[in-house]
Design a protein around this motif. Structure first.
Motif, PDB file in Angstrom:
ATOM      1  N   CYS A 129       0.824  -1.210   0.000  1.00  0.00           N
ATOM      2  CA  CYS A 129       0.000   0.000   0.000  1.00  0.00           C
ATOM      3  C   CYS A 129       0.863   1.267   0.000  1.00  0.00           C
ATOM      4  O   CYS A 129       0.491   2.279  -0.604  1.00  0.00           O
ATOM      5  N   ARG A 130       2.001   1.199   0.681  1.00  0.00           N
ATOM      6  CA  ARG A 130       2.908   2.342   0.719  1.00  0.00           C
ATOM      7  C   ARG A 130       3.335   2.760  -0.681  1.00  0.00           C
ATOM      8  O   ARG A 130       3.535   3.953  -0.961  1.00  0.00           O
ATOM      9  N   ARG A 131       3.431   1.784  -1.580  1.00  0.00           N
ATOM     10  CA  ARG A 131       3.864   2.083  -2.941  1.00  0.00           C
ATOM     11  C   ARG A 131       2.711   2.184  -3.937  1.00  0.00           C
ATOM     12  O   ARG A 131       2.801   2.897  -4.932  1.00  0.00           O
ATOM     13  N   SER A 132       1.613   1.478  -3.677  1.00  0.00           N
ATOM     14  CA  SER A 132       0.505   1.457  -4.641  1.00  0.00           C
ATOM     15  C   SER A 132      -0.480   2.592  -4.436  1.00  0.00           C
ATOM     16  O   SER A 132      -1.149   3.018  -5.383  1.00  0.00           O
ATOM     17  N   ALA A 133      -0.596   3.099  -3.203  1.00  0.00           N
ATOM     18  CA  ALA A 133      -1.639   4.075  -2.902  1.00  0.00           C
ATOM     19  C   ALA A 133      -1.090   5.359  -2.291  1.00  0.00           C
ATOM     20  O   ALA A 133      -1.458   6.458  -2.712  1.00  0.00           O
ATOM     21  N   ASN A 134      -0.194   5.240  -1.324  1.00  0.00           N
ATOM     22  CA  ASN A 134       0.276   6.426  -0.616  1.00  0.00           C
ATOM     23  C   ASN A 134       0.929   7.475  -1.516  1.00  0.00           C
ATOM     24  O   ASN A 134       0.789   8.681  -1.250  1.00  0.00           O
ATOM     25  N   PRO A 135       1.646   7.081  -2.594  1.00  0.00           N
ATOM     26  CA  PRO A 135       2.220   8.111  -3.460  1.00  0.00           C
ATOM     27  C   PRO A 135       1.167   9.043  -4.065  1.00  0.00           C
ATOM     28  O   PRO A 135       1.466  10.218  -4.311  1.00  0.00           O
ATOM     29  N   ILE A 136      -0.047   8.544  -4.284  1.00  0.00           N
ATOM     30  CA  ILE A 136      -1.079   9.394  -4.863  1.00  0.00           C
ATOM     31  C   ILE A 136      -1.368  10.576  -3.944  1.00  0.00           C
ATOM     32  O   ILE A 136      -1.375  11.735  -4.373  1.00  0.00           O
ATOM     33  N   GLY A 137      -1.602  10.286  -2.678  1.00  0.00           N
ATOM     34  CA  GLY A 137      -1.872  11.371  -1.746  1.00  0.00           C
ATOM     35  C   GLY A 137      -0.695  12.315  -1.611  1.00  0.00           C
ATOM     36  O   GLY A 137      -0.863  13.544  -1.541  1.00  0.00           O
ATOM     37  N   ARG A 138       0.504  11.772  -1.561  1.00  0.00           N
ATOM     38  CA  ARG A 138       1.687  12.624  -1.405  1.00  0.00           C
ATOM     39  C   ARG A 138       1.922  13.485  -2.649  1.00  0.00           C
ATOM     40  O   ARG A 138       2.372  14.641  -2.528  1.00  0.00           O
ATOM     41  N   LEU A 139       1.630  12.954  -3.821  1.00  0.00           N
ATOM     42  CA  LEU A 139       1.752  13.765  -5.042  1.00  0.00           C
ATOM     43  C   LEU A 139       0.752  14.920  -5.030  1.00  0.00           C
ATOM     44  O   LEU A 139       1.077  16.056  -5.402  1.00  0.00           O
ATOM     45  N   LEU A 140      -0.470  14.640  -4.582  1.00  0.00           N
ATOM     46  CA  LEU A 140      -1.475  15.700  -4.520  1.00  0.00           C
ATOM     47  C   LEU A 140      -1.090  16.747  -3.483  1.00  0.00           C
ATOM     48  O   LEU A 140      -1.211  17.955  -3.735  1.00  0.00           O
ATOM     49  N   LEU A 141      -0.626  16.310  -2.315  1.00  0.00           N
ATOM     50  CA  LEU A 141      -0.186  17.280  -1.307  1.00  0.00           C
ATOM     51  C   LEU A 141       0.967  18.122  -1.839  1.00  0.00           C
ATOM     52  O   LEU A 141       1.058  19.323  -1.544  1.00  0.00           O
ATOM     53  N   SER A 199      -2.309  11.698   5.256  1.00  0.00           N
ATOM     54  CA  SER A 199      -2.562  11.342   3.861  1.00  0.00           C
ATOM     55  C   SER A 199      -2.270   9.863   3.615  1.00  0.00           C
ATOM     56  O   SER A 199      -3.045   9.167   2.945  1.00  0.00           O
ATOM     57  N   ASP A 200      -1.167   9.377   4.179  1.00  0.00           N
ATOM     58  CA  ASP A 200      -0.832   7.961   4.035  1.00  0.00           C
ATOM     59  C   ASP A 200      -1.927   7.078   4.634  1.00  0.00           C
ATOM     60  O   ASP A 200      -2.280   6.034   4.065  1.00  0.00           O
ATOM     61  N   ALA A 201      -2.458   7.487   5.788  1.00  0.00           N
ATOM     62  CA  ALA A 201      -3.522   6.698   6.426  1.00  0.00           C
ATOM     63  C   ALA A 201      -4.761   6.639   5.540  1.00  0.00           C
ATOM     64  O   ALA A 201      -5.377   5.570   5.377  1.00  0.00           O
ATOM     65  N   ILE A 202      -5.131   7.771   4.947  1.00  0.00           N
ATOM     66  CA  ILE A 202      -6.301   7.796   4.068  1.00  0.00           C
ATOM     67  C   ILE A 202      -6.070   6.929   2.835  1.00  0.00           C
ATOM     68  O   ILE A 202      -6.928   6.124   2.445  1.00  0.00           O
ATOM     69  N   CYS A 203      -4.913   7.075   2.213  1.00  0.00           N
ATOM     70  CA  CYS A 203      -4.648   6.341   0.976  1.00  0.00           C
ATOM     71  C   CYS A 203      -4.527   4.841   1.229  1.00  0.00           C
ATOM     72  O   CYS A 203      -5.028   4.028   0.433  1.00  0.00           O
ATOM     73  N   THR A 204      -3.872   4.463   2.319  1.00  0.00           N
ATOM     74  CA  THR A 204      -3.798   3.042   2.659  1.00  0.00           C
ATOM     75  C   THR A 204      -5.190   2.499   2.931  1.00  0.00           C
ATOM     76  O   THR A 204      -5.540   1.393   2.483  1.00  0.00           O
ATOM     77  N   ALA A 205      -6.014   3.267   3.642  1.00  0.00           N
ATOM     78  CA  ALA A 205      -7.393   2.837   3.898  1.00  0.00           C
ATOM     79  C   ALA A 205      -8.154   2.650   2.594  1.00  0.00           C
ATOM     80  O   ALA A 205      -8.866   1.651   2.417  1.00  0.00           O
ATOM     81  N   LEU A 206      -7.999   3.580   1.661  1.00  0.00           N
ATOM     82  CA  LEU A 206      -8.683   3.453   0.370  1.00  0.00           C
ATOM     83  C   LEU A 206      -8.247   2.195  -0.368  1.00  0.00           C
ATOM     84  O   LEU A 206      -9.063   1.506  -0.992  1.00  0.00           O
ATOM     85  N   GLN A 207      -6.938   1.896  -0.317  1.00  0.00           N
ATOM     86  CA  GLN A 207      -6.451   0.684  -0.987  1.00  0.00           C
ATOM     87  C   GLN A 207      -7.013  -0.559  -0.338  1.00  0.00           C
ATOM     88  O   GLN A 207      -7.465  -1.487  -1.029  1.00  0.00           O
ATOM     89  N   LEU A 208      -7.022  -0.608   0.987  1.00  0.00           N
ATOM     90  CA  LEU A 208      -7.579  -1.760   1.685  1.00  0.00           C
ATOM     91  C   LEU A 208      -9.071  -1.895   1.402  1.00  0.00           C
ATOM     92  O   LEU A 208      -9.574  -3.006   1.185  1.00  0.00           O
ATOM     93  N   ILE A 209      -9.776  -0.780   1.397  1.00  0.00           N
ATOM     94  CA  ILE A 209     -11.217  -0.815   1.100  1.00  0.00           C
ATOM     95  C   ILE A 209     -11.454  -1.393  -0.287  1.00  0.00           C
ATOM     96  O   ILE A 209     -12.359  -2.210  -0.499  1.00  0.00           O
ATOM     97  N   ASN A 210     -10.615  -1.002  -1.233  1.00  0.00           N
ATOM     98  CA  ASN A 210     -10.734  -1.556  -2.584  1.00  0.00           C
ATOM     99  C   ASN A 210     -10.511  -3.062  -2.588  1.00  0.00           C
ATOM    100  O   ASN A 210     -11.202  -3.810  -3.293  1.00  0.00           O
TER     101      ASN A 210
END
Length: 300
Positions: A141-153, A167-178
């Protein structure tokens, strides 16, 4: 193939690329809530991620061919980051991306992390035990999702350490939810994001997962539903951990993130409402859910 310039002239900002599919799950793509001046850069990053995801997941290419294409794609990213001529194979992606990287100082490592995760998806489908525990899954998740939030920030010029963690917590949560939303889609394709540790804790095996069928045929056992219940609680806790970031970010950016958070929580509510059985049916959020999401976003 003849190379093409890595970027358009510096006076010509990129326009939002037309990207087939428009279904990269964890990316809020330049919605009307997004600041207008950032819609094109965000869409350019989206096009980069979407194209890479398609290389990894679409068509009839063999795993080896997909990995070879991703390696070539990674090489073009490195060239674009240096302002050098790319291969021209994905000129509609790397032309605009090079401009965004130069003019917004976009970090190459975050984009490279996404490609690493896509390559891992290809490799893990051949692995009988892809994720021994949650530590390995969180690294994905750190590599598949978290970069999206960090790029936007980064585009929003927000670099505070606390904001990045949220942001990492939100993006990791979104990946897990998916993942928990898509069991009915992923398992038939031999995509396993359940960890060995979670399966073992509930007395389940991957062979059992393969036997689950939709529409009430070979319904998942109670142990599987209890496992999903636990996984939903994990994802919800992560989402709530990151949610305060939506209140910290100003204006349209904050409202965009409020709806992202509420969309993820709405999917978790849907999984719970169908008895935690996302093995049989994929829960989705539709237009009818928007009023409730808007009300919750307002009162966050």
């Amino acid at each position: 193939m003849r190379g093409v310039p890595a970027s358009p002239p510096p006076t010509a900002p990129p326009t939002a690329p037309a990207v087939a599919g428009q279904h990269y799950e964890n990316f809020p793509v330049a919605s009307w809530l997004c600041p207008p001046h950032l819609r094109a850069p965000i869409a350019v990053i989206y096009a980069f991620a979407r194209t890479a995801d398609d290389i990894a997941d679409e068509g009839d290419a063999s795993p080896a061919e997909r990995l070879e294409q991703l390696a070539a794609y990674r090489a073009d990213l490195a060239l674009a980051a240096r302002g050098e001529t790319t291969s021209g194979r994905w000129s509609k992606v790397f032309g605009p991306l090079a401009w965004v990287m130069e003019n917004y100082a976009l970090p190459e490592p975050l984009l490279a992390d996404l490609l690493s995760a896509f390559a891992q998806d290809i490799e893990k489908t051949r692995d009988a035990s892809p994720y021994p525990g949650r530590t390995e899954l969180l690294d994905y998740c750190r590599r598949s999702a978290n970069p999206i939030g960090r790029l936007l920030l980064h585009l929003y010029d927000e670099h505070d350490a606390k904001a990045l963690r949220q942001s990492d917590a939100i993006c990791t949560a979104l990946q897990l939810i998916n993942f928990w939303q898509d069991f009915s889609v992923d398992l038939p394709r031999n995509r396993h994001y359940l960890t060995d540790a979670d399966l073992e804790a509930h007395g389940l095996t991957r062979e059992q997962l393969a036997s689950f069928r939709p529409l009430g045929e070979a319904a998942p056992p109670e142990a599987a539903l209890q496992m999903v219940n636990e996984l939903v609680r994990w994802a919800r806790a992560l989402m709530l951990e990151g949610a305060p970031l939506a209140r910290r970010l100003p204006g349209r950016v904050g409202w965009e993130l409020r709806f992202v958070v509420q969309g993820g929580l709405a999917i978790l509510d849907k999984i719970e409402a169908q008895g935690f059985d996302s093995f049989s049916r994929r829960p989705t959020v539709g237009k009818g859910d928007l009023p409730r999401m808007a009300w919750r976003a307002l009162w966050m």
